[in-house]
Design a protein around this motif. Structure first.
Motif, PDB file in Angstrom:
ATOM      1  N   HIS A 531       0.849  -1.188   0.000  1.00  0.00           N
ATOM      2  CA  HIS A 531       0.000   0.000   0.000  1.00  0.00           C
ATOM      3  C   HIS A 531       0.892   1.249   0.000  1.00  0.00           C
ATOM      4  O   HIS A 531       2.016   1.247   0.519  1.00  0.00           O
ATOM      5  N   ILE A 532       0.368   2.339  -0.565  1.00  0.00           N
ATOM      6  CA  ILE A 532       1.158   3.570  -0.676  1.00  0.00           C
ATOM      7  C   ILE A 532       1.632   4.099   0.676  1.00  0.00           C
ATOM      8  O   ILE A 532       2.683   4.722   0.764  1.00  0.00           O
ATOM      9  N   ALA A 533       0.887   3.828   1.743  1.00  0.00           N
ATOM     10  CA  ALA A 533       1.285   4.325   3.067  1.00  0.00           C
ATOM     11  C   ALA A 533       2.497   3.588   3.618  1.00  0.00           C
ATOM     12  O   ALA A 533       3.128   4.061   4.563  1.00  0.00           O
ATOM     13  N   LEU A 534       2.835   2.432   3.057  1.00  0.00           N
ATOM     14  CA  LEU A 534       3.939   1.621   3.566  1.00  0.00           C
ATOM     15  C   LEU A 534       5.144   1.607   2.641  1.00  0.00           C
ATOM     16  O   LEU A 534       6.152   0.960   2.942  1.00  0.00           O
ATOM     17  N   MET A 535       5.079   2.317   1.527  1.00  0.00           N
ATOM     18  CA  MET A 535       6.135   2.222   0.528  1.00  0.00           C
ATOM     19  C   MET A 535       7.499   2.642   1.061  1.00  0.00           C
ATOM     20  O   MET A 535       8.506   1.971   0.825  1.00  0.00           O
ATOM     21  N   ASP A 536       7.537   3.750   1.766  1.00  0.00           N
ATOM     22  CA  ASP A 536       8.825   4.219   2.301  1.00  0.00           C
ATOM     23  C   ASP A 536       9.411   3.210   3.277  1.00  0.00           C
ATOM     24  O   ASP A 536      10.599   2.889   3.223  1.00  0.00           O
ATOM     25  N   GLN A 537       8.571   2.722   4.171  1.00  0.00           N
ATOM     26  CA  GLN A 537       9.060   1.812   5.201  1.00  0.00           C
ATOM     27  C   GLN A 537       9.625   0.538   4.584  1.00  0.00           C
ATOM     28  O   GLN A 537      10.705   0.071   4.979  1.00  0.00           O
ATOM     29  N   ILE A 538       8.928  -0.022   3.616  1.00  0.00           N
ATOM     30  CA  ILE A 538       9.411  -1.257   3.007  1.00  0.00           C
ATOM     31  C   ILE A 538      10.661  -1.007   2.177  1.00  0.00           C
ATOM     32  O   ILE A 538      11.621  -1.797   2.220  1.00  0.00           O
ATOM     33  N   ALA A 539      10.691   0.094   1.440  1.00  0.00           N
ATOM     34  CA  ALA A 539      11.890   0.412   0.656  1.00  0.00           C
ATOM     35  C   ALA A 539      13.120   0.503   1.554  1.00  0.00           C
ATOM     36  O   ALA A 539      14.219   0.079   1.170  1.00  0.00           O
ATOM     37  N   GLN A 540      12.940   1.027   2.757  1.00  0.00           N
ATOM     38  CA  GLN A 540      14.072   1.180   3.672  1.00  0.00           C
ATOM     39  C   GLN A 540      14.567  -0.141   4.226  1.00  0.00           C
ATOM     40  O   GLN A 540      15.685  -0.225   4.744  1.00  0.00           O
ATOM     41  N   THR A 541      13.756  -1.206   4.115  1.00  0.00           N
ATOM     42  CA  THR A 541      14.229  -2.516   4.581  1.00  0.00           C
ATOM     43  C   THR A 541      15.103  -3.204   3.543  1.00  0.00           C
ATOM     44  O   THR A 541      15.852  -4.123   3.875  1.00  0.00           O
ATOM     45  N   TYR A 542      15.009  -2.788   2.299  1.00  0.00           N
ATOM     46  CA  TYR A 542      15.859  -3.336   1.233  1.00  0.00           C
ATOM     47  C   TYR A 542      17.156  -2.523   1.195  1.00  0.00           C
ATOM     48  O   TYR A 542      17.404  -1.760   0.265  1.00  0.00           O
ATOM     49  N   ASN A 543      17.979  -2.675   2.241  1.00  0.00           N
ATOM     50  CA  ASN A 543      19.080  -1.731   2.464  1.00  0.00           C
ATOM     51  C   ASN A 543      20.462  -2.372   2.435  1.00  0.00           C
ATOM     52  O   ASN A 543      21.405  -1.857   3.039  1.00  0.00           O
ATOM     53  N   PHE A 544      20.620  -3.487   1.740  1.00  0.00           N
ATOM     54  CA  PHE A 544      21.920  -4.135   1.618  1.00  0.00           C
ATOM     55  C   PHE A 544      23.000  -3.152   1.159  1.00  0.00           C
ATOM     56  O   PHE A 544      22.766  -2.313   0.291  1.00  0.00           O
ATOM     57  N   ASN A 545      24.178  -3.276   1.760  1.00  0.00           N
ATOM     58  CA  ASN A 545      25.364  -2.505   1.359  1.00  0.00           C
ATOM     59  C   ASN A 545      25.086  -1.005   1.329  1.00  0.00           C
ATOM     60  O   ASN A 545      25.292  -0.321   0.325  1.00  0.00           O
ATOM     61  N   ASP A 546      24.632  -0.517   2.488  1.00  0.00           N
ATOM     62  CA  ASP A 546      24.403   0.916   2.645  1.00  0.00           C
ATOM     63  C   ASP A 546      23.423   1.449   1.603  1.00  0.00           C
ATOM     64  O   ASP A 546      23.655   2.467   0.957  1.00  0.00           O
ATOM     65  N   ASN A 547      22.305   0.728   1.443  1.00  0.00           N
ATOM     66  CA  ASN A 547      21.219   1.158   0.553  1.00  0.00           C
ATOM     67  C   ASN A 547      21.661   1.301  -0.904  1.00  0.00           C
ATOM     68  O   ASN A 547      21.214   2.199  -1.624  1.00  0.00           O
ATOM     69  N   ALA A 548      22.500   0.378  -1.356  1.00  0.00           N
ATOM     70  CA  ALA A 548      23.054   0.493  -2.707  1.00  0.00           C
ATOM     71  C   ALA A 548      21.968   0.456  -3.777  1.00  0.00           C
ATOM     72  O   ALA A 548      22.043   1.183  -4.775  1.00  0.00           O
TER      73      ALA A 548
END
Length: 594
Positions: A531-548
């Motif tokens: 959902h659009i309300a969770l997009m930022d939070q989930i994107a921030q969990t995909y943060n391998f190698n300093d958010n490469a």
């Protein structure tokens, strides 16, 4: 015409322009007569009215609607979806709302709209139909964006090729539309279209969001071939073999009208880098045409249901599924559904209990017994001539018979089982909207999808089930969910049903899903869609190698869309013209729910 006011002063840094100040939410800016409920960020009322006049000059006045009235927020039906806000919002209705909606009539107008939005620096949020329920519908991530309704006018099935077993479609073509086309043209005996649970969504839209169906063609993105895309600057590209001109095409016709290369829908990759994935779940282009491979009629079909009596059977069931699915004995995309998902299709919560507490195991067992179902219910299908199906069935039945108490049914064995009869159609590519009924589990029902990915493992399934059920019950909600098994992974679709007209119920759903996102990341599970309300939070969990990966996505975004016009914030990717932190969404606390 007067040049547009700048959103922010710019300076040159290493070549590209980079803002020294960034777009932020509007806050409580005063509205004047005729203003939309929410203006685009940083855009004055006068400037926006000029923009709308220019927009009407492109598409016609009838295809431009400013969202000025509260009544526009009352569209809450899947069959008649809102084009400007999230029908199933967990926040207030104005949290995600368009300033206006435009309905282009063809690709050339999409190009012109993108150029105009760049000129006025108006963010635009494209959508196909607006039925992306559970994930935000037609609502934009940035309130005040221009909604681009691609499905209203651009709804043609351009071509169905029987020999090549494909279709070429525009964004407004639904699964119902494509299926009905096959029926009406007497092609159903040759070709099937894979469908998701609900048939009213866009074939193109579901594919670019990487949605799934349930036949052997259930991975919709895998079964697409060739896209026509308008880039953020209005430029038009065709991917794959579509980049090779058709020598028979009229070179004097607009590019979007030119007859495509005859191999466009036959070979995905063309020559050089493969670009199609760039335009899925992204803000890098507006897909205006897409090819989709159709399944050839397999020459025979048999659906089935297997019920399992105990909650703790989950581990053994999933361990049986894995080798059968990898070995393609389970030919389609099978589902393992919790009893409450099926129960919700058969009736609302009040038809089973007067309690307002989460259902106990004893109560859930009683529901299963009442419906002649299991605690877990497996739906699959066999495809091919009768001898092939018979051999496959013996393997499937033998494997699942290892689970004590497993029972096996064909649709004719339970003619009154709504779910079994619906899955019988879905698994052969016949669309419906029957599964809408589970949303009515609660009064004024709405839902969110929490969708973590995991390996096909009994341990993983049990762990995900225990965690998600625990969080649901902490918030006073029932666990409703299903495991959807792909080629090598499971989509665990948790259906968070809440009362959309009860702020406390909305807050509970928001707390559950935001908490589960963090829980999942800590265990190595990531959501595939949200959902659009969770997009930022989930994107921030995909943060391998300093958010490469995010840094790569941002570089591509800023190169293709330097003004940040197209779908800013989609899936957590914010352009350089936005102050991402100021757009953050506050997560509710468990204490606030009491």
């Amino acid at each position: 015409m007067k040049q547009p006011d700048r959103i922010a002063p710019e300076e040159t840094v290493g070549g590209p322009t980079a803002p020294t100040a960034y777009r932020k939410p509007n806050g409580d800016s005063p509205r004047t007569a005729g203003d939309p409920i929410c203006l685009p960020p940083g855009i004055s009322s006068a400037r926006f009215k000029t923009f709308l006049l220019r927009l009407a000059g492109i598409c016609g006045e009838d295809n431009v609607t400013a969202i000025t009235k509260e009544e526009e927020l009352h569209h809450e039906s899947y069959l008649e979806p809102s084009k400007c806000h999230d029908m199933f919002s967990i926040m207030n209705k104005e949290a995600f709302i368009a300033s206006a909606v435009v309905s282009p009539r063809h690709t050339g107008e999409v190009q012109a709209i993108m150029r105009l939005c760049n000129e006025f620096e108006i963010p635009v949020w494209p959508f196909s139909i607006g039925r992306n329920v559970g994930y935000g519908g037609a609502a934009p991530r940035v309130p005040g964006s221009l909604g681009m309704d691609l499905g209203c006018n651009m709804n043609k099935i351009i071509k169905v090729d029987v020999d090549g077993a494909y279709a070429l479609v525009e964004p407004g073509v639904t699964y119902f539309d494509l299926h009905n086309y096959l029926v009406e043209h007497n092609l159903r005996d040759k070709l099937w279209v894979d469908v998701p649970d609900l048939g009213g969504g866009s074939v193109l839209g579901n594919t670019v969001e990487r949605g799934v169906g349930y036949t052997p063609y259930g991975d919709h993105y895998m079964m697409h071939c060739g896209m026509e895309v308008v880039l953020p600057n209005g430029e038009l590209v065709r991917t794959g073999m579509g980049a090779l001109p058709n020598p028979k095409a009229d070179p004097n016709a607009p590019a979007y009208e030119q007859e495509p290369n005859e191999s466009w829908q036959l070979f995905n990759y063309g020559f050089g880098p493969y670009n199609d994935g760039t335009f899925t779940q992204s803000s890098l282009g507006v897909v205006t045409k897409m090819g989709v491979w159709l399944m050839t009629n397999p020459g025979g079909y048999q659906s089935y249901m297997i019920t399992f009596p105990r909650d703790e059977d989950l581990h053994q069931i999933v361990e049986i599924i894995r080798p059968l699915r990898v070995g393609m004995v389970l030919q389609n995309v099978p589902t393992l559904r919790h009893i409450l998902l099926d129960a919700a299709v058969h009736g609302d919560r009040k038809s089973y209990t007067d309690s307002d507490k989460p259902l106990t195991d004893d109560e859930i067992d009683a529901i299963a017994k009442k419906l002649n179902l299991g605690r877990w219910n497996f739906y699959g299908a066999l495809y091919g001539p009768a001898p092939v199906r018979e051999v496959m069935w013996q393997v499937v039945k033998g494997a699942f018979s290892q689970v004590p108490g497993a029972k096996f049914y064909f649709p004719e064995d339970q003619p009154d089982n709504i779910v079994l009869q619906t899955r019988h159609n879905t698994l052969q590519g016949i669309p419906s909207v029957t599964e809408l009924k589970w949303v009515d589990w609660l009064p004024n029902g709405a839902h969110l999808f929490f969708s973590p990915i995991a390996k096909v493992s009994g341990d993983e399934a049990v762990a995900q089930y225990a965690l998600t059920r625990k969080r649901c019950e902490q918030a006073g909600l029932d666990f409703i969910g299903t495991f959807v098994v792909g080629m090598r992974e499971m989509h665990h679709i948790v259906c968070l049903v809440f009362n959309r007209k009860d702020p406390k119920s909305c807050e509970k759903a928001h707390w559950v899903i935001s908490t589960l996102v963090q829980d999942a990341a800590e265990r190595g599970w990531g959501e595939y869609r949200t959902h659009i309300a969770l997009m930022d939070q989930i994107a921030q969990t995909y943060n391998f190698n300093d958010n490469a990966q995010m840094k790569l996505n941002e570089r591509i975004k800023n190169a293709l869309d330097p003004k940040g016009i197209l779908a800013p914030g989609k899936n957590g990717i914010w352009p350089q013209t936005y102050d991402a932190k100021s757009w953050a969404i506050k997560r509710p606390s468990l204490a606030s729910l009491r």
